[in-house]
Design an enzyme around this catalytic site. Structure first.
Site, mmCIF file in Angstrom:
data_model
loop_
_atom_site.group_PDB
_atom_site.id
_atom_site.type_symbol
_atom_site.label_atom_id
_atom_site.label_comp_id
_atom_site.label_asym_id
_atom_site.label_seq_id
_atom_site.Cartn_x
_atom_site.Cartn_y
_atom_site.Cartn_z
ATOM 1 N N GLU A 1 6.799 18.476 -25.264
ATOM 2 C CA GLU A 1 6.173 18.809 -23.971
ATOM 3 C C GLU A 1 6.712 20.115 -23.408
ATOM 4 O O GLU A 1 6.067 20.747 -22.578
ATOM 5 C CB GLU A 1 6.360 17.665 -22.963
ATOM 6 C CG GLU A 1 5.765 16.336 -23.393
ATOM 7 C CD GLU A 1 4.276 16.153 -23.025
ATOM 8 O OE1 GLU A 1 3.659 17.089 -22.477
ATOM 9 O OE2 GLU A 1 3.739 15.070 -23.325
ATOM 10 N N LYS B 1 4.423 23.265 -14.715
ATOM 11 C CA LYS B 1 3.587 22.106 -14.413
ATOM 12 C C LYS B 1 3.252 22.080 -12.922
ATOM 13 O O LYS B 1 2.122 21.796 -12.523
ATOM 14 C CB LYS B 1 4.281 20.812 -14.850
ATOM 15 C CG LYS B 1 3.360 19.612 -14.714
ATOM 16 C CD LYS B 1 3.818 18.381 -15.451
ATOM 17 C CE LYS B 1 2.780 17.271 -15.262
ATOM 18 N NZ LYS B 1 3.182 16.012 -15.878
ATOM 19 N N HIS C 1 5.478 8.998 -28.101
ATOM 20 C CA HIS C 1 4.430 9.787 -27.447
ATOM 21 C C HIS C 1 4.604 11.282 -27.738
ATOM 22 O O HIS C 1 3.653 11.974 -28.106
ATOM 23 C CB HIS C 1 4.452 9.514 -25.940
ATOM 24 C CG HIS C 1 3.522 10.386 -25.156
ATOM 25 N ND1 HIS C 1 2.145 10.277 -25.257
ATOM 26 C CD2 HIS C 1 3.745 11.393 -24.256
ATOM 27 C CE1 HIS C 1 1.577 11.173 -24.467
ATOM 28 N NE2 HIS C 1 2.527 11.860 -23.841
ATOM 29 N N ARG D 1 0.808 -1.229 0.000
ATOM 30 C CA ARG D 1 0.000 0.000 0.000
ATOM 31 C C ARG D 1 0.837 1.274 0.000
ATOM 32 O O ARG D 1 0.376 2.327 0.432
ATOM 33 C CB ARG D 1 -0.977 0.017 1.181
ATOM 34 C CG ARG D 1 -1.989 -1.111 1.170
ATOM 35 C CD ARG D 1 -3.157 -0.845 2.103
ATOM 36 N NE ARG D 1 -4.016 -2.001 2.197
ATOM 37 C CZ ARG D 1 -3.902 -2.935 3.147
ATOM 38 N NH1 ARG D 1 -2.956 -2.827 4.066
ATOM 39 N NH2 ARG D 1 -4.725 -3.953 3.153
ATOM 40 N N ARG E 1 -5.994 21.134 -14.203
ATOM 41 C CA ARG E 1 -4.867 20.315 -14.600
ATOM 42 C C ARG E 1 -5.019 19.713 -15.984
ATOM 43 O O ARG E 1 -4.022 19.413 -16.653
ATOM 44 C CB ARG E 1 -4.683 19.194 -13.564
ATOM 45 C CG ARG E 1 -3.532 18.305 -13.897
ATOM 46 C CD ARG E 1 -3.192 17.386 -12.762
ATOM 47 N NE ARG E 1 -2.155 16.473 -13.192
ATOM 48 C CZ ARG E 1 -1.496 15.671 -12.389
ATOM 49 N NH1 ARG E 1 -1.773 15.680 -11.116
ATOM 50 N NH2 ARG E 1 -0.566 14.885 -12.855
ATOM 51 N N HIS F 1 -3.140 10.915 -28.413
ATOM 52 C CA HIS F 1 -3.449 9.542 -28.009
ATOM 53 C C HIS F 1 -4.156 8.785 -29.128
ATOM 54 O O HIS F 1 -3.933 7.590 -29.322
ATOM 55 C CB HIS F 1 -4.329 9.531 -26.752
ATOM 56 C CG HIS F 1 -3.578 9.870 -25.501
ATOM 57 N ND1 HIS F 1 -4.211 10.290 -24.350
ATOM 58 C CD2 HIS F 1 -2.257 9.841 -25.201
ATOM 59 C CE1 HIS F 1 -3.295 10.513 -23.406
ATOM 60 N NE2 HIS F 1 -2.109 10.258 -23.906
#
Lengths: 364, 364
Positions: free
Chosen positions: B189, B231, B269, B125, B245, B256
């Protein structure tokens, strides 16, 4: 005493992740009147045992709120708390064209809650999640704390997330169909809160243990409510289990070893915890923290709840080996939750020889 | 200009989940001097391309801090961002006897970062996680925002978590071994932040695009730093992508669709995002938000960065079908990030016919 208790509510206070737990008889059929998350579609995840009992009632309530509601019934049992089963939930979600607002409803016991919660945590990095626990164990334990997980071949609950539901609905009527053995298993987690946190609640359980086993609604409502309150208090102080929260695992270190040693499914989780508490109490006594009268008193109540109080003979070295794998162990050192004084628990290491003596003493 | 730029730092401010991004030449060999998480063991997750280049340097620095440090090299490529690969990480963690404080280091590009971050989010976790991104794309994009994920056969990044690293170390020296095409993909980016947030930064990129493509350290340091700052500013206002966001996905909805339509791996990408930005700009123009001179100016810079500016001819209906599967779509409605004015983006639906016209206009 009226046969139908009033609706109880426990508020779980975790900042922006806060949510209510509603407790009452027949809540499932009125679910659409409760503050449900919005979302134009929903998926009910249940298992093949619970589905024929309650899935239809739940679905009928939900279609009044969400446009599309599908049901997925997983095979029943801890051995199915695997990645393969989780994958089935993702497959169905994607087949039905789900989006980030699709709501997941977990209808069932701890296994269904754990796996559905983890699916909700991961699907598209998190979708809304509502728990409708149908076992006493799930109502008092999985309702609070946000622990979700699946098992790994090398260990239980090894893969998971802390992820809070938006609402928990404990319909006490579902406990009427619960097998006797599972009711007792749930009582183990109720009794647990006495020695670790609240001896007044322990007194109350002693007085009401027969009413609880007879499924008297008012007694069940109080037991569920008080258990959730105590757990909420502890979790509220330590959401991600860095310290205090570990006390909720009282009985679990020995209990997990019993479950793993016998093979999962032989004993119910609550049965292993019940017996694990007897062992943790014996360890507390060996460490000089509590006296033998206190251990006998707790053991008697665990027995009256219909739980085993003698562990299986796996051998001390096997117990120790299994406990070293526990998630709470650190750099190979096992840390036990012991009762420091009636109503107060703490985390402690203990010498292997002492632990071995406790195991010998407590195993049939 | 000195050949070695000073060390830069960006602080990501997310309350108790805050962490620093360190940017500089040769940081990897000095990693043990940085504020690393404690933990008596660590696992470096990398891929078979990066491992021979940097794993040894990183491991040598880390053994000075952690007792045991193992390395796992995954096969390289987006097609391995699957549950099966994730499972290999869990297997190694459990085989080496990891605990909740074992630190995961992601050494590689976006795929390694995404899958390692998701492993860290789920293992017991949640265990500590440090990113050491070795591509420009990963340095400017995956460093901030805590998005981790694996792919599902039905969609990219469908299974994942928001999980923050404890530290990100961008060693600019690693960019010297980056193939030309991947450098350009990373620049997509970087350029993105101009039209959606900061036209002064866009001016700077226009002036420095040749220095960036020549891997001039000072230019790279500024581009990485400013991209992370922007960012961080956006993510700081909306950690879990409920609104603002989403603008960071400028170019990604079309992008995509290109990646999925051609089959993942055909275009990088960043290449798909570069071309997707041209399409999103064209859509902004069709919606009357920006003029054609602005679209031409942005397109020219994308082209100078070495990126494709014409999309593959998949047909408008196939594009629309793929975009409806996007995680940002809701109840089947595609939502596009458009440039509302130079330096400002917003989320909008658009009529299918208009989107189809944009696709026809922008595809070779």
């Amino acid at each position: 005493m009226s046969p139908i208790p009033p609706r109880e509510q426990v508020r779980i206070d975790l900042g922006e992740r806060s949510y209510p737990i509603l407790i009452g008889q027949g809540l499932m059929a009125q679910l659409d009147e409760l503050p449900l998350p919005r979302g134009s579609s929903a998926l009910i995840v249940t298992n093949t045992t619970v589905e024929p009992l309650y899935a239809r009632t739940l679905r009928e309530a939900l279609v009044r709120r969400h446009g599309r509601v599908n049901t997925l019934a997983l095979p029943d049992g801890e051995e199915h708390k695997t990645w393969e089963t989780l994958q089935r939930i993702f497959d169905v979600l994607l087949e039905q064209g789900s989006d980030r607002k699709t709501v997941l409803y977990a209808l069932g016991g701890g296994v269904v809650g754990d796996i559905t919660g983890f699916a909700a945590a991961c699907f598209m990095r998190g979708v809304p999640f509502v728990q409708v626990p149908t076992t006493l164990l799930a109502q008092v334990d999985s309702s609070v704390g946000g622990k979700t997980a699946i098992n790994h071949p090398r260990g239980k609950n090894m893969i998971g997330a802390f992820y809070q539901p938006q609402l928990v609905v404990c319909d006490l009527a579902t406990l009427n169909t619960l097998p006797e053995r599972e009711l007792s298993a749930g009582l183990a987690e109720v009794i647990k809160y006495g020695p670790i946190h609240d001896m007044a609640f322990f007194d109350w359980i002693e007085t009401n243990i027969d009413a609880l086993r007879a499924r008297e609604p008012r007694a069940l409502a109080h037991a569920v409510k008080r258990s959730c309150e105590i757990k909420a208090e502890v979790v509220g102080q330590d959401e991600r289990e860095s310290g205090l929260r570990a006390i909720l695992n009282f009985g679990h270190t020995f209990g997990h070893a019993i479950e793993a040693g016998l093979g999962y499914g032989r004993w119910l989780h609550g049965e292993a915890v019940g017996c694990g508490m007897v062992m943790a109490l014996a360890l507390s006594e060996e460490l000089g923290l509590v006296d033998s009268a206190f251990v006998r008193r707790c053991t008697a109540l665990i027995e009256r709840a219909g739980l085993p109080t003698r562990g299986p003979r796996l051998g001390a070295s096997r117990y120790l080996e299994l406990m070293r794998l526990d998630k709470k162990s650190e750099a190979g050192e096992i840390r036990f939750i012991v009762v420091a004084a009636p109503g107060r628990a703490e985390l402690r290491a203990a010498p292997d020889a002492l632990v071995a003596r406790v195991i010998e003493r407590c195993c049939a």
